[in-house]
Write a protein that holds these residues in place. Structure first.
Motif, PDB file in Angstrom:
ATOM      1  N   VAL A  30       0.798  -1.183  -0.121  1.00  0.00           N
ATOM      2  CA  VAL A  30       0.028  -0.024   0.030  1.00  0.00           C
ATOM      3  C   VAL A  30       0.627   1.225   0.072  1.00  0.00           C
ATOM      4  CG1 VAL A  30      -1.852   1.313   1.198  1.00  0.00           C
ATOM      5  CG2 VAL A  30      -1.758  -1.127   1.285  1.00  0.00           C
ATOM      6  N   MET A  86      -5.950   1.325   6.732  1.00  0.00           N
ATOM      7  CA  MET A  86      -4.911   0.386   7.354  1.00  0.00           C
ATOM      8  C   MET A  86      -5.247   0.188   8.644  1.00  0.00           C
ATOM      9  SD  MET A  86      -1.586   1.433   5.245  1.00  0.00           S
ATOM     10  CE  MET A  86      -1.695   3.173   5.457  1.00  0.00           C
ATOM     11  N   TYR A 116       3.131   3.929   9.525  1.00  0.00           N
ATOM     12  CA  TYR A 116       2.735   4.104   8.147  1.00  0.00           C
ATOM     13  C   TYR A 116       3.727   5.198   7.500  1.00  0.00           C
ATOM     14  CZ  TYR A 116      -1.527   1.840   9.572  1.00  0.00           C
ATOM     15  OH  TYR A 116      -2.559   1.151  10.150  1.00  0.00           O
ATOM     16  N   ILE A 123       1.421  -5.158   4.068  1.00  0.00           N
ATOM     17  CA  ILE A 123       0.411  -5.492   5.325  1.00  0.00           C
ATOM     18  C   ILE A 123      -0.450  -6.472   4.722  1.00  0.00           C
ATOM     19  CG2 ILE A 123      -1.036  -3.587   4.285  1.00  0.00           C
ATOM     20  CD1 ILE A 123      -1.921  -2.915   6.927  1.00  0.00           C
ATOM     21  N   ARG A 127      -6.001  -6.793   7.077  1.00  0.00           N
ATOM     22  CA  ARG A 127      -5.589  -5.613   7.865  1.00  0.00           C
ATOM     23  C   ARG A 127      -6.388  -4.485   6.974  1.00  0.00           C
ATOM     24  NH1 ARG A 127      -5.745  -7.059  12.735  1.00  0.00           N
ATOM     25  NH2 ARG A 127      -6.846  -8.968  11.834  1.00  0.00           N
ATOM     26  N   LEU A 128      -7.041  -4.594   5.997  1.00  0.00           N
ATOM     27  CA  LEU A 128      -7.221  -3.416   5.072  1.00  0.00           C
ATOM     28  C   LEU A 128      -8.752  -3.425   4.672  1.00  0.00           C
ATOM     29  CD1 LEU A 128      -4.623  -4.161   2.125  1.00  0.00           C
ATOM     30  CD2 LEU A 128      -4.698  -2.297   4.170  1.00  0.00           C
TER      31      LEU A 128
END
Ligand SMILES: NC(=O)C1=CN([C@@H]2O[C@H](COP(=O)(O)OP(=O)(O)OC[C@H]3O[C@@H](n4cnc5c(N)ncnc54)[C@H](OP(=O)(O)O)[C@@H]3O)[C@@H](O)[C@H]2O)C=CC1
Ligand SMILES: O=C(CO)[C@H](O)[C@H](O)COP(=O)(O)O
Ligand SMILES: [Zn+2]
Length: 341
Positions: A30, A86, A116, A123, A127-128
Motif C-alpha cells: 500500500v 490500514m 505508516y 500489510i 488488515r485493509l
C-alpha cells in the motif's frame, strides 16, 4: 525492492532507513496517501514516555492512522488503485474470548513496530478495509480514531444495562467529539451531555443536548452511562467526577491513555455498583462498521471535517517535524499529513 522507512530514532529525531522487501510474499503493498497524528505518536516524538519504554520501542516509524492506495496485491482481494484504510493492530493468534486488540501477543503499528511513515506499507489483506471513493481523504485519514469509538460502542452494548436514556462524555477534544457523535447517531433518543474544560471547544459539540464546563456543573445533573475520553493526569479528575454524577449501576468506559497510574474513588464505585471497563484500539470489524456508519449517516463525515485543523504536505523529513510541532500547538482537532514522500 528497497523500501524507505522514516523512523523516529530518538525524541525529535527522524531518520530514513532502507528496508529490503520482497514482492513474493502474501503481503499487500500500500502506498500511503493521507496520514494523521495521534497523541500516542506525540508521546514518542516529544519523548514523554519513560526512558525504558523509549529504549524498548525505538527506532520505529510513527503513525497508525492512515489510508493509502493498493499498488500490489498477491491475494487478489483488492484491485490495484483501491483506496484502503490500514488497521494497525496485528494479531498473531486467535482466541474465542479475548479480542485481537486485547491479546498481549498482538503487535500495534507505531507502538514498537513500524507504522505508516514509509514509502510503501507491506500489510496482510485482512488488515485493509476499503474506503468509499466519495469520502473526504482528510477525514478518512483518521478512520482509526473513529473506529476506536465505534469499538467502544460495541463493548458498551455488550456490558451496559438496557436503560440508555442519558449519556455523559468527559473530554472536549478529538476522542470526546467522535465518541459523543457516535452516541448521538446510535442512540438518537437519548440525552447526551458533554463535560469539558474550554468553552470554545465545547461549542463544537452542537449535536449534544448540553455541554458543561467541569467547574460549573449544575445541581441535579446525572446520566445512566459515561465515557472518559480525556487521558493523561486529567483523566483522574474526569473519572472521579464521573463517579460522582453517574446514576448507580451505570457503566463507565475508560478510553484515555495515562502514563501515570491514576487514583480513583473505589469506595463510590462499590457503593454505586458501577461497572468500569477499558476500551483500547480496534479491529478490522470496527473499521468496516465505521465505513458503514459513514454511508448510513453522511453527516458523520461532515461533522468530522470540523476536526481537520491542519493539513501538511510531506515531501521531506523536515515537513514531518513541522507537522508534529504544529500539532503540539494545536488547541483542537487533528493534524493530517498528505504523504508525498
Ligand atoms: N483508547 C484508545 O484506543 C485511544 C485512546 N486515545 C487517548 O485518548 C486521550 C484523548 O485523545 P484526544 O481526544 O485525541 O486528545 P485531546 O487533547 O484532543 O482531548 C482531551 C481533551 O480533554 C480535555 N480535558 C482535560 N481534562 C479534562 C477533564 N478533567 N474533564 C474533561 N475534559 C478534560 C482536554 O482539555 P485541555 O487540552 O485544555 O487540557 C482536551 O480538550 C489521549 O490520552 C489519547 O492517547 C487516543 C486514541 C485511541
Ligand atoms: O492511540 C491509540 C490507539 O489508537 C492508543 O493510545 C495506543 O494504542 C497507545 O499505544 P502506546 O502504548 O504506544 O502509547
Ligand atoms: Zn491512536
Amino acid at each position: 525492492m528497497i523500501n524507505q522507512v522514516y523512523q523516529l530514532v530518538a525524541p525529535r529525531q527522524i531518520e530514513v532507513t532502507y528496508d529490503e522487501r520482497s514482492l513474493n510474499s502474501d503481503r499487500v503493498v500500500v502506498r500511503p496517501t493521507y496520514l494523521s497524528i495521534c497523541h500516542a505518536d506525540q508521546r514518542y516524538f516529544t519523548g514523554s514516555r519513560s526512558a525504558e519504554v523509549l529504549a524498548k520501542k525505538l527506532p520505529m516509524a510513527m503513525i497508525h492512522e492512515g489510508i493509502g492506495k493498493v499498488v500490489h496485491d498477491p491475494s487478489g482481494t483488492f484491485a490495484i488503485g483501491t483506496l484502503v484504510a490500514m488497521v494497525p493492530n496485528t494479531p498473531s493468534e486467535t482466541d474465542d474470548i479475548i479480542g485481537e486488540n486485547y491479546l498481549r501477543t498482538s503487535r500495534f503499528r507505531s507502538s514498537g513496530y513500524d507504522g505508516y511513515m514509509q514509502d510503501y506499507v507491506f500489510i496482510k489483506s485482512d488488515r485493509l478495509v476499503e474506503v468509499p471513493a466519495d469520502l473526504d481523504p482528510e477525514v478518512a485519514a483518521f478512520t482509526e480514531l473513529v473506529s476506536v469509538s465505534v469499538h467502544a460502542m460495541t463493548r458498551f452494548d455488550q456490558i451496559a444495562h438496557p436503560r440508555r436514556e442519558t449519556f455523559g462524555v468527559w473530554g472536549d477534544g478529538n476522542l470526546g467529539f467522535i465518541t459523543a457523535l457516535m452516541l448521538r447517531k446510535l442512540y438518537p433518543e437519548a440525552k447526551l451531555f458533554v463535560f469539558g474544560k474550554t468553552q470554545s471547544k465545547l461549542d463544537y459539540f452542537s449535536f449534544a443536548d448540553e455541554t458543561y464546563h467541569i467547574d460549573q456543573i449544575p445541581e441535579g445533573v446525572s446520566f445512566n452511562h459515561g465515557f472518559e475520553c480525556v487521558g493523561g493526569i486529567g483523566s483522574q479528575y474526569a473519572i472521579n467526577q464521573m463517579i460522582d454524577y453517574i446514576i448507580p449501576e451505570g457503566t463507565m468506559a475508560l478510553l484515555g491513555v495515562s502514563e501515570e497510574p491514576v487514583a480513583i474513588n473505589t469506595r463510590m464505585i462499590l457503593e454505586k455498583g458501577l461497572r468500569v471497563y477499558g476500551s483500547s484500539r480496534s479491529t478490522p470489524a470496527d473499521f468496516a462498521r465505521t465505513m458503514e456508519l459513514y454511508q448510513l449517516y453522511p453527516d458523520i463525515p461532515a461533522y468530522l471535517s470540523n476536526l481537520v485543523s491542519g493539513v501538511f504536505q510531506i515531501r521531506q523529513i523536515e515537513d514531518i517535524h513541522q507537522a508534529f510541532e504544529s500539532d503540539l500547538t494545536n488547541r483542537f482537532g487533528k493534524t493530517v499529513m498528505e504523504w508525498c514522500m
